[in-house]
Every structure is written in C-alpha cells, then in structure tokens.
Design a protein around this motif. Structure first.
Motif, PDB file in Angstrom:
ATOM      1  N   ASP A  39      99.263 -51.625 122.920  1.00  0.00           N
ATOM      2  CA  ASP A  39      99.673 -50.520 122.566  1.00  0.00           C
ATOM      3  C   ASP A  39      99.141 -49.121 123.233  1.00  0.00           C
ATOM      4  N   ALA A  40      99.016 -48.166 122.830  1.00  0.00           N
ATOM      5  CA  ALA A  40      98.659 -46.938 123.456  1.00  0.00           C
ATOM      6  C   ALA A  40      96.888 -46.927 123.819  1.00  0.00           C
ATOM      7  N   VAL A  41      96.289 -47.020 123.002  1.00  0.00           N
ATOM      8  CA  VAL A  41      94.633 -47.105 123.262  1.00  0.00           C
ATOM      9  C   VAL A  41      94.069 -48.238 122.354  1.00  0.00           C
ATOM     10  N   PRO A  58      95.391 -40.939 115.368  1.00  0.00           N
ATOM     11  CA  PRO A  58      96.452 -40.297 115.921  1.00  0.00           C
ATOM     12  C   PRO A  58      95.966 -39.062 116.990  1.00  0.00           C
ATOM     13  N   ALA A  59      94.802 -38.482 116.402  1.00  0.00           N
ATOM     14  CA  ALA A  59      94.533 -37.424 117.229  1.00  0.00           C
ATOM     15  C   ALA A  59      93.833 -38.013 118.730  1.00  0.00           C
ATOM     16  N   LEU A  60      93.771 -39.248 118.579  1.00  0.00           N
ATOM     17  CA  LEU A  60      92.969 -39.674 119.904  1.00  0.00           C
ATOM     18  C   LEU A  60      94.039 -40.629 120.563  1.00  0.00           C
ATOM     19  N   PRO A  67      89.493 -49.669 112.678  1.00  0.00           N
ATOM     20  CA  PRO A  67      88.562 -48.807 113.052  1.00  0.00           C
ATOM     21  C   PRO A  67      88.426 -48.565 114.596  1.00  0.00           C
ATOM     22  N   ASN A  68      87.860 -47.421 114.834  1.00  0.00           N
ATOM     23  CA  ASN A  68      87.689 -47.033 116.414  1.00  0.00           C
ATOM     24  C   ASN A  68      86.332 -47.369 116.908  1.00  0.00           C
ATOM     25  N   ASP A 108      81.330 -34.973 119.222  1.00  0.00           N
ATOM     26  CA  ASP A 108      82.143 -33.699 119.752  1.00  0.00           C
ATOM     27  C   ASP A 108      82.929 -34.229 121.028  1.00  0.00           C
ATOM     28  N   VAL A 109      84.372 -34.046 120.627  1.00  0.00           N
ATOM     29  CA  VAL A 109      85.249 -34.741 121.598  1.00  0.00           C
ATOM     30  C   VAL A 109      85.409 -34.241 123.064  1.00  0.00           C
ATOM     31  N   ARG A 110      84.881 -33.052 122.947  1.00  0.00           N
ATOM     32  CA  ARG A 110      84.943 -32.280 124.324  1.00  0.00           C
ATOM     33  C   ARG A 110      84.283 -33.214 125.412  1.00  0.00           C
ATOM     34  N   GLY A 111      83.158 -33.970 125.106  1.00  0.00           N
ATOM     35  CA  GLY A 111      82.739 -34.902 125.987  1.00  0.00           C
ATOM     36  C   GLY A 111      83.723 -35.919 126.611  1.00  0.00           C
ATOM     37  N   PHE A 112      84.394 -36.628 125.590  1.00  0.00           N
ATOM     38  CA  PHE A 112      85.196 -37.716 125.906  1.00  0.00           C
ATOM     39  C   PHE A 112      86.341 -36.899 126.570  1.00  0.00           C
TER      40      PHE A 112
END
Length: 175
Positions: A39-41, A58-60, A67-68, A108-112
């Motif tokens: 799938d996607a991720v 979904p946001a990622l 689980p992620n 903080d998703v800005r790093g990812f």
C-alpha cells in the motif's frame, strides 16, 4: 504474581547466570526482523514466527489499518518495562501483585517532513508511568524502579546512542 511465575523467572535467571558464567559468548543474542512494504506507507514486519502490520494515519499517507512505527516503539518500551520490572522483582525478592504502564510521546512532524531540519524527526520527549501494586513498602518499590530503569533494554536504546548502519541495495529496473 503466582508462585509458578516466580519460580519460572527464578529458574530462567539461574540458568542464564550459570550459562553466561561458563561462557560469556552465551550472553550474546541476535534478534532479527524484516519488513515488506505494501500500500502507500504500510508494511508487514516479520519477527521470527510472528508478523505484525504497520501503517500510518491518513495525515501521514496511510489508512490507519495498524499501529504506526512510533506507536510500536511505545509498545516496545512499555512491554520491556513490564518484563524488566518482573525479572528484577524476582532478583531483588520484591513481591509485585500487578504492573501496568502507560506512555505518551511528543512528535513534531516538521522534522519528518523536512520542513525544519532543526526539529528532530523522532519524539522530543516520552513520558512513562509505571503503576505497581503489592504488599511491599514504597522504598522497596523505588529500589525496584531504579533497578528496572538501569536494566531495561528498550529504555537503554533510547537513552544511549546505538550504532546503526544501513546499506542500500538497489535492483535496477528495465528502462
């Protein structure tokens, strides 16, 4: 904790101590995992005879079907705490009737996403709470807490840098 579970852990501790005392090489254990994307991720991770699914919300880019990875990290940290508390309770002769634990981490998703390279891609902080019930004094449980914190392998992975080497294998496509 039942008497059977106490004697079971005691026998594991004793047998391991004897084996390692005879030959330090017997203390080294290799754990393995492999992952296959789909799938996607999402991915399926094989862990010996077990397989676990991993996905993202979904946001990622995921379908939130499992689980992620960072949730699995929290699960690993908590389950490792429980195991470590049980083993060290046995080693220290501290009675524990029940153990529960919970954790939360700030990411903080800005790093990812690479939006801000000064922000780390992993957790900025993780908070763990371990609750123990049993007949011992608070001081005895604090002694157990200190031993578990000093010997928990997954906690050690977080607190101390672990060398990781990654090799990229590329199979060229037919262009």
């Amino acid at each position: 904790m039942t008497t059977a579970s106490v004697s079971h852990l005691a026998s594991i501790i004793s047998a391991t101590s004897d084996a390692v005392s005879e030959d330090a090489a017997k203390a080294l254990v290799v754990f393995r995992a492999s992952a296959q994307s789909h799938d996607a991720v999402a991915s399926t991770v094989s862990l010996g005879k077990y397989a676990v699914e991993v996905d993202e919300p979904p946001a990622l880019g995921g379908a939130n079907a499992a689980p992620n990875p960072v949730e699995y990290y929290l699960a690993s940290l908590l389950s490792c705490h429980v195991v470590t508390y049980r083993f060290w309770a046995e080693k220290l002769g501290i009675r524990v009737d029940d153990i529960s634990a919970r954790a939360e981490g700030d990411l903080d998703v800005r790093g990812f996403f690479g939006f801000d390279d000064s922000v780390r891609p992993g957790f900025g902080e993780v908070r763990v709470v371990v609750d123990i019930t049993g007949p011992e004094s608070r001081e005895r449980y604090l002694e157990l807490h200190e031993a578990a914190e000093a010997h928990c392998p997954v906690l050690d992975l977080t607190r101390n840098a672990t060398p990781v080497s990654t090799v990229l294998g590329v199979s060229a496509g037919n262009n």
